[in-house]
Design a protein around this motif. Sequence first.
Motif, PDB file in Angstrom:
ATOM      1  N   VAL A 153       7.596   1.889  25.754  1.00  0.00           N
ATOM      2  CA  VAL A 153       8.299   0.919  24.922  1.00  0.00           C
ATOM      3  C   VAL A 153       7.524   0.870  23.611  1.00  0.00           C
ATOM      4  N   LEU A 154       8.096   1.429  22.573  1.00  0.00           N
ATOM      5  CA  LEU A 154       7.370   1.592  21.316  1.00  0.00           C
ATOM      6  C   LEU A 154       7.316   0.283  20.533  1.00  0.00           C
ATOM      7  N   ALA A 155       6.125  -0.030  20.057  1.00  0.00           N
ATOM      8  CA  ALA A 155       5.904  -1.190  19.191  1.00  0.00           C
ATOM      9  C   ALA A 155       5.618  -0.668  17.794  1.00  0.00           C
ATOM     10  N   ASN A 156       6.216  -1.279  16.791  1.00  0.00           N
ATOM     11  CA  ASN A 156       6.117  -0.767  15.430  1.00  0.00           C
ATOM     12  C   ASN A 156       4.852  -1.185  14.696  1.00  0.00           C
ATOM     13  N   SER A 157       3.994  -1.983  15.346  1.00  0.00           N
ATOM     14  CA  SER A 157       2.802  -2.479  14.666  1.00  0.00           C
ATOM     15  C   SER A 157       1.829  -3.055  15.693  1.00  0.00           C
ATOM     16  N   PRO A 158       0.559  -3.261  15.320  1.00  0.00           N
ATOM     17  CA  PRO A 158      -0.382  -3.960  16.210  1.00  0.00           C
ATOM     18  C   PRO A 158       0.124  -5.348  16.581  1.00  0.00           C
ATOM     19  N   TYR A 159       0.753  -6.024  15.628  1.00  0.00           N
ATOM     20  CA  TYR A 159       1.302  -7.364  15.867  1.00  0.00           C
ATOM     21  C   TYR A 159       2.363  -7.333  16.958  1.00  0.00           C
ATOM     22  N   ASP A 160       3.298  -6.375  16.859  1.00  0.00           N
ATOM     23  CA  ASP A 160       4.349  -6.257  17.872  1.00  0.00           C
ATOM     24  C   ASP A 160       3.763  -5.858  19.228  1.00  0.00           C
ATOM     25  N   TRP A 211      -1.900  -8.616   6.037  1.00  0.00           N
ATOM     26  CA  TRP A 211      -0.598  -8.741   6.700  1.00  0.00           C
ATOM     27  C   TRP A 211       0.051  -7.358   6.837  1.00  0.00           C
ATOM     28  N   LEU A 212      -0.030  -6.558   5.804  1.00  0.00           N
ATOM     29  CA  LEU A 212       0.560  -5.224   5.841  1.00  0.00           C
ATOM     30  C   LEU A 212      -0.040  -4.384   6.967  1.00  0.00           C
ATOM     31  N   ALA A 213      -1.356  -4.446   7.122  1.00  0.00           N
ATOM     32  CA  ALA A 213      -2.015  -3.652   8.164  1.00  0.00           C
ATOM     33  C   ALA A 213      -1.624  -4.142   9.551  1.00  0.00           C
ATOM     34  N   ARG A 214      -1.616  -5.462   9.742  1.00  0.00           N
ATOM     35  CA  ARG A 214      -1.321  -6.016  11.059  1.00  0.00           C
ATOM     36  C   ARG A 214       0.129  -5.759  11.466  1.00  0.00           C
ATOM     37  N   HIS A 215       1.013  -5.680  10.485  1.00  0.00           N
ATOM     38  CA  HIS A 215       2.438  -5.486  10.781  1.00  0.00           C
ATOM     39  C   HIS A 215       2.878  -4.035  10.637  1.00  0.00           C
ATOM     40  N   LEU A 270       7.652  -2.191   1.113  1.00  0.00           N
ATOM     41  CA  LEU A 270       6.230  -2.555   1.137  1.00  0.00           C
ATOM     42  C   LEU A 270       5.349  -1.346   1.448  1.00  0.00           C
ATOM     43  N   HIS A 271       5.824  -0.468   2.320  1.00  0.00           N
ATOM     44  CA  HIS A 271       5.058   0.719   2.669  1.00  0.00           C
ATOM     45  C   HIS A 271       4.801   1.591   1.443  1.00  0.00           C
ATOM     46  N   ARG A 272       5.758   1.606   0.516  1.00  0.00           N
ATOM     47  CA  ARG A 272       5.607   2.399  -0.707  1.00  0.00           C
ATOM     48  C   ARG A 272       4.809   1.669  -1.786  1.00  0.00           C
ATOM     49  N   GLY A 273       4.554   0.367  -1.587  1.00  0.00           N
ATOM     50  CA  GLY A 273       3.868  -0.410  -2.602  1.00  0.00           C
ATOM     51  C   GLY A 273       4.778  -1.001  -3.645  1.00  0.00           C
ATOM     52  N   ILE A 274       6.081  -1.035  -3.383  1.00  0.00           N
ATOM     53  CA  ILE A 274       7.049  -1.626  -4.311  1.00  0.00           C
ATOM     54  C   ILE A 274       6.989  -3.150  -4.196  1.00  0.00           C
ATOM     55  N   PRO A 275       6.931  -3.888  -5.296  1.00  0.00           N
ATOM     56  CA  PRO A 275       7.002  -5.347  -5.204  1.00  0.00           C
ATOM     57  C   PRO A 275       8.246  -5.772  -4.421  1.00  0.00           C
ATOM     58  N   THR A 276       8.052  -6.665  -3.456  1.00  0.00           N
ATOM     59  CA  THR A 276       9.116  -6.990  -2.513  1.00  0.00           C
ATOM     60  C   THR A 276       9.249  -8.500  -2.390  1.00  0.00           C
ATOM     61  N   VAL A 318       2.695  -1.783   8.289  1.00  0.00           N
ATOM     62  CA  VAL A 318       3.333  -1.338   7.055  1.00  0.00           C
ATOM     63  C   VAL A 318       2.381  -0.529   6.185  1.00  0.00           C
ATOM     64  N   ALA A 319       1.096  -0.837   6.254  1.00  0.00           N
ATOM     65  CA  ALA A 319       0.127  -0.076   5.469  1.00  0.00           C
ATOM     66  C   ALA A 319       0.110   1.373   5.947  1.00  0.00           C
ATOM     67  N   PRO A 320       0.030   2.335   5.037  1.00  0.00           N
ATOM     68  CA  PRO A 320       0.022   3.754   5.433  1.00  0.00           C
ATOM     69  C   PRO A 320      -1.115   4.062   6.405  1.00  0.00           C
ATOM     70  N   ARG A 321      -0.795   4.855   7.447  1.00  0.00           N
ATOM     71  CA  ARG A 321      -1.773   5.301   8.441  1.00  0.00           C
ATOM     72  C   ARG A 321      -1.667   6.809   8.596  1.00  0.00           C
ATOM     73  N   PRO A 322      -2.777   7.480   8.953  1.00  0.00           N
ATOM     74  CA  PRO A 322      -2.762   8.947   9.019  1.00  0.00           C
ATOM     75  C   PRO A 322      -1.743   9.509  10.013  1.00  0.00           C
TER      76      PRO A 322
END
Length: 428
Positions: free
Chosen positions: A142-149, A330-334, A283-289, A336-340
């Motif tokens: 069951v895939l979770a899209n983030s550490p938070y999920d 927040w971006l990292a926990r959810h 947000l992943h691209r760094g666009i103001p949101t 959204v921040a880029p990961r390798p």
Amino acid sequence: MPARTRSGNSLRVAVLADSDTRWKWGALTARRTVGDDSGADITGFLLRGRATPTSRQLTEVASSVAAPREVTGTEFIDLVRTGPYDVIVLALVGGSVQAMLHGLAHLWPHPARRPVLVTGYVGVVYEKLADGLLLRHGADLVLANSPYDAERFREVYEGVGADAGAVTEAALPFLGGAPYDGRADALVFAAQPSVPEKRSDRAYLLRRLVGHARLHPARDVVLKLRSRPGEHTTHIEELPYQRLVRDLAPPPNFRLAYGHMGEVLDRTGLLATVSSTAALESLHRGIPTAVLTDLGVREPLGNHYFLGSGCLTSFDRLDQGHRPAADPGWLARHGVAPRPDPYHSVRTKIAELLDRPQLPPPAPYYTSATATGYLPGILARHRLDEAPPERLTGVRRVVRDAMRDAARGAYRHGVQRVAPVIRRMGEL
């Protein structure tokens, strides 16, 4: 993950989806799971229903997977029985995932060499958390899209005494694209089919968007729409923005846009939305949101998911030139921040399961003992509460299939075209 099974054959992957957005998630997840250059054989199927996408919607997904074929739930089970797959991705609404898990469990009532079953969520998980998760329990992953999920998912499973080992951290498979370089200036509003629902709220958002275009005549203002009138996505849209905008006489710098979200984001300098998953792509691209608070910060709207993100704001502030800055934590926990390589754990787990000589039968949390009053209705909607039908051949099968297709076509037309008109007339 290896591109081949232990026998040396290329991996065979089946993706079963029930809407355009879930087909996008399922097809891209399959690609990320087996590797873009693995040479795996990926076959797509669409579960027939009210949200079955059109050819245009499928083309916009741009998943590089061949167009899927339509099937019923029982037809898909039969195809799995006769055509062995190594991995099955269930990109479905929760109830359909549960029905398919029970149907597939009947194929392997004992430990067997069977496919690895994968499921998850298309985007922001902001409602029906427990219900949706328990309906997905029984899949191998069951895939979770983030550490938070992932943390929330495990808490739900452990809270009811269910095995949480299937929860696997990944990411939304469509995150990507060129990072924002600060040159684009267009404001793009990402519309959602069912949020908000009320006509007055949707009309308000349109008025503010058109008003922003008038205040800033040098800026392109784009209303990004998910579907054209008559098409449906995961949710039914009974009040399309295309119809509501006709009476507003928007200025020349205001326009509508369809197509692939990634291509629209390439030209976006500020994304605004109520709670669309497009916010995560932006947000992943760094666009103001900007996640709008004009209609309140409320669970039914889904914008409460963005609490602490730094993105909550209003049209009044956007009109004055405000550009929200997202919180890096927040971006990292959810997720959204880029990961390798956010799919490394997924590929590793699938490879380990494929390497086992046998896997136990799928074991959903919901059974006739744990959900006596709930499960039968879920299975009945997919005709999986009945004994397998006798195999028909020749003319009888042709006639039966033709009658079923005609009935499904009439039902879909009634749900997608007739019912919304009747409901709108009732509001007059």
